[in-house]
Write an enzyme that holds these catalytic residues in place. Structure first.
Site, PDB file in Angstrom:
ATOM      1  N   ILE A  95       1.125  -1.132   0.020  1.00 44.87           N
ATOM      2  CA  ILE A  95      -0.324   0.222   0.012  1.00 44.87           C
ATOM      3  C   ILE A  95       0.909   1.601   0.116  1.00 44.87           C
ATOM      4  O   ILE A  95       0.043   2.704   0.015  1.00 44.87           O
ATOM      5  CB  ILE A  95      -1.596   0.109   0.987  1.00 44.87           C
ATOM      6  CG1 ILE A  95      -0.121  -0.217   1.973  1.00 44.87           C
ATOM      7  CG2 ILE A  95      -2.267  -1.000   0.679  1.00 44.87           C
ATOM      8  CD1 ILE A  95      -1.562   0.139   4.153  1.00 44.87           C
ATOM      9  N   GLY A  96       2.379   1.020   0.094  1.00 47.72           N
ATOM     10  CA  GLY A  96       3.068   2.471   0.219  1.00 47.72           C
ATOM     11  C   GLY A  96       4.041   1.888  -0.019  1.00 47.72           C
ATOM     12  O   GLY A  96       4.748   1.067  -0.045  1.00 47.72           O
ATOM     13  N   GLU A  97       5.228   2.787  -0.449  1.00 44.37           N
ATOM     14  CA  GLU A  97       6.614   2.815  -0.960  1.00 44.37           C
ATOM     15  C   GLU A  97       7.233   4.213  -0.923  1.00 44.37           C
ATOM     16  O   GLU A  97       6.911   5.185  -1.375  1.00 44.37           O
ATOM     17  CB  GLU A  97       6.698   2.089  -2.493  1.00 44.37           C
ATOM     18  CG  GLU A  97       8.049   1.644  -2.650  1.00 44.37           C
ATOM     19  CD  GLU A  97       8.245   0.323  -3.692  1.00 44.37           C
ATOM     20  OE1 GLU A  97       9.020  -0.334  -3.734  1.00 44.37           O
ATOM     21  OE2 GLU A  97       7.279   0.544  -4.272  1.00 44.37           O
ATOM     22  N   GLY A  98       8.247   3.741   0.000  1.00 41.57           N
ATOM     23  CA  GLY A  98       9.564   5.129  -0.435  1.00 41.57           C
ATOM     24  C   GLY A  98      11.179   5.024   0.026  1.00 41.57           C
ATOM     25  O   GLY A  98      10.920   3.517   0.162  1.00 41.57           O
ATOM     26  N   PHE A 139      12.030   5.004   2.673  1.00 42.24           N
ATOM     27  CA  PHE A 139      12.194   3.904   4.162  1.00 42.24           C
ATOM     28  C   PHE A 139      11.834   2.106   3.760  1.00 42.24           C
ATOM     29  O   PHE A 139      12.220   1.525   4.506  1.00 42.24           O
ATOM     30  CB  PHE A 139      10.929   4.961   4.692  1.00 42.24           C
ATOM     31  CG  PHE A 139       9.944   4.236   4.199  1.00 42.24           C
ATOM     32  CD1 PHE A 139       9.376   3.350   4.669  1.00 42.24           C
ATOM     33  CD2 PHE A 139       9.617   5.303   4.535  1.00 42.24           C
ATOM     34  CE1 PHE A 139       8.132   3.609   3.584  1.00 42.24           C
ATOM     35  CE2 PHE A 139       7.669   5.335   3.302  1.00 42.24           C
ATOM     36  CZ  PHE A 139       7.887   3.710   3.773  1.00 42.24           C
ATOM     37  N   GLY A 140      11.451   2.217   2.432  1.00 44.00           N
ATOM     38  CA  GLY A 140      11.406   1.045   2.566  1.00 44.00           C
ATOM     39  C   GLY A 140       9.734   0.281   1.995  1.00 44.00           C
ATOM     40  O   GLY A 140       9.116   1.371   1.488  1.00 44.00           O
ATOM     41  N   VAL A 165       5.425  -0.450   2.852  1.00 47.99           N
ATOM     42  CA  VAL A 165       4.166  -0.344   3.625  1.00 47.99           C
ATOM     43  C   VAL A 165       3.095  -1.488   3.577  1.00 47.99           C
ATOM     44  O   VAL A 165       2.793  -0.925   2.335  1.00 47.99           O
ATOM     45  CB  VAL A 165       3.674   0.903   4.196  1.00 47.99           C
ATOM     46  CG1 VAL A 165       2.548   0.677   5.251  1.00 47.99           C
ATOM     47  CG2 VAL A 165       4.704   2.457   4.778  1.00 47.99           C
ATOM     48  N   LYS A 223       5.132  -1.821   8.279  1.00 51.43           N
ATOM     49  CA  LYS A 223       6.114  -0.629   7.315  1.00 51.43           C
ATOM     50  C   LYS A 223       7.896  -2.213   7.337  1.00 51.43           C
ATOM     51  O   LYS A 223       8.138  -1.415   8.230  1.00 51.43           O
ATOM     52  CB  LYS A 223       6.636   0.014   8.330  1.00 51.43           C
ATOM     53  CG  LYS A 223       7.444   0.659   7.380  1.00 51.43           C
ATOM     54  CD  LYS A 223       7.748   2.434   7.466  1.00 51.43           C
ATOM     55  CE  LYS A 223       7.909   2.813   8.630  1.00 51.43           C
ATOM     56  NZ  LYS A 223       8.118   4.671   9.246  1.00 51.43           N
ATOM     57  N   ASP A 228      10.213  16.322  10.503  1.00 47.84           N
ATOM     58  CA  ASP A 228       9.437  15.414   9.687  1.00 47.84           C
ATOM     59  C   ASP A 228       7.694  15.793   8.551  1.00 47.84           C
ATOM     60  O   ASP A 228       7.591  14.661   8.796  1.00 47.84           O
ATOM     61  CB  ASP A 228       9.254  14.255   9.478  1.00 47.84           C
ATOM     62  CG  ASP A 228      10.436  13.960   8.121  1.00 47.84           C
ATOM     63  OD1 ASP A 228      10.036  14.816   7.390  1.00 47.84           O
ATOM     64  OD2 ASP A 228       9.877  12.460   7.770  1.00 47.84           O
TER      65      ASP A 228
END
Length: 381
Positions: free
Chosen positions: A71-74, A76-77, A79, A94, A192
């Site tokens: 459901i998510g990516e960036g 950091f890695g 999700v 995560k 942040d």
């Protein structure tokens, strides 16, 4: 004196006014955030209040980290959406990239911070996994994703946020920051704050996430803490970028950027726009000085559907938060008072004069072609 003494003292607080104290274990002496961070400097202990998962448990919950659960990516890695078996619960997992931006220190900070700090407007950490070189964090699942998904990365046909919802989200984020600044002991500087780190529950209650860059704030007579400059370009306060000196007013500046994004529907940095409009804050500064142009900052996707007074006052709050001089920026408690008043006035005001409505309509029509492309993209947490 409040920075927003011009606002009424009437406060709309649909999200509850009580501010819970930092977390402590039942029947145990009160521990400050600083004491626990120092005690756990080499790794989280087993009595932090967060559940410890095995890697196998989380692999099972996410169907072995299948693409369908992503459901998510960036940087950091990634999700993943997962489902725990005992007890049955949908969660967000995560999985940190071992070569990514969030390292061991950031992992530890996030576990410690979210284990100690509990508030309606902070995402709830359920647990973590530190098997071998695997580092995973397990949060409550937020089905609506991030503010960025609903403001800047709209899917085709997705309804934009209305004005009242935008103010509600801003108010929730402000309450989360105020809790970190005023209730945590010692205070915590988030460092942040950005639209992708503000998650939304089904009622559009804002929750701050990603605490890997959070830092304990100054105590006693100390005015700031020194830190290597970290954060996201465009959201960082200018004095922090120049000197590395971090204060709670650094978070206030970042909040001003997010509020300006909510007002305008624009990204803080957008290289697809004309050169003089690519930096949102730089573009907005001359408009701040001319109230007759405030309507130009309104998101065209609102189609003019907002109270004129509420828009003007929201812009005034953003301008104060974005002041070049940190000491002039308001406290988050003042911001909350102002936004609460805006929430009340937004529910009882009309949308202004016919002339202004025509200006808004023209602005919307001019922007339709622009907004049909850059703002409709795929993005997750």
């Amino acid at each position: 004196m409040s920075c927003f003494s011009c606002f009424s003292s009437k406060v709309l607080d649909n999200e509850g006014s009580s501010m819970p104290a930092p977390y402590k274990q039942p029947n145990s002496p009160k521990r400050t955030t600083g004491e626990v961070v120092a005690k756990n400097a080499n790794g989280p202990s087993n009595n932090m209040g967060a559940r410890i998962f095995t890697f196998r448990e989380l692999a099972t919950a996410t169907k072995n980290f299948r693409q369908e659960c992503l459901i998510g990516e960036g940087g950091f890695g990634r999700v993943y959406k997962g489902k725990l078996e005992n007890p049955a619960q949908v969660v967000a997992v995560k999985q940190l990239d071992r070569n990514g931006l969030q390292g061991q220190r950031e992992f530890l900070v996030e576990v410690l911070m979210l284990s100690l700090l509990h508030h309606r407007n902070l995402v709830n950490l359920i647990g973590y996994c530190a098997d071998g070189d695997q580092r995973l964090l397990v949060y409550e699942y937020m089905p609506l994703g991030s503010l960025e998904d609903h403001l800047l990365d709209l899917e085709p046909g997705q309804k934009p946020l209305d004005w009242n919802t935008r103010i509600k989200i801003a108010l929730g984020a402000a309450k989360g920051i105020e809790y970190l600044h005023d209730e945590a002991d010692p205070p915590v500087i988030y460092r942040d704050l950005k639209s992708s780190n503000i998650l939304l529950d089904p009622e559009y209650v804002a929750k701050l996430s990603d605490f890997g860059l959070a830092k304990l704030g100054p105590v006693g007579d100390t005015l700031h803490v020194s830190s290597r400059v970290m954060g996201t370009y465009g959201y960082c306060a200018p004095e922090y970028q120049r000197t590395g000196y971090l204060t709670n007013k650094s978070d206030v500046y970042s909040f001003g950027v997010v509020l300006l994004e909510l007002i305008s529907g624009r990204r803080v940095i957008d290289t697809m726009r004309p050169s003089h409009e690519q930096n949102l804050v730089t573009w907005a500064l001359p408009i701040f000085r001319d109230p007759t142009r405030y309507w130009q900052l309104a998101d065209p996707l609102l189609r003019g559907d907002y109270p004129e007074k509420s828009l003007n006052q929201a812009i005034a709050v953003a301008a104060m938060c974005l002041h070049e001089e940190p000491t002039v920026r308001p406290l988050m408690s003042d911001v909350i008072t102002a936004l609460s008043f805006l929430g009340a006035s937004s529910n009882s005001s009309n949308t202004g004069s016919n002339h202004l409505q025509q200006n808004r309509s023209n602005k919307y029509q001019d922007a339709v072609q622009w907004d049909s492309s850059p703002r409709y993209a795929n993005s997750q947490m």
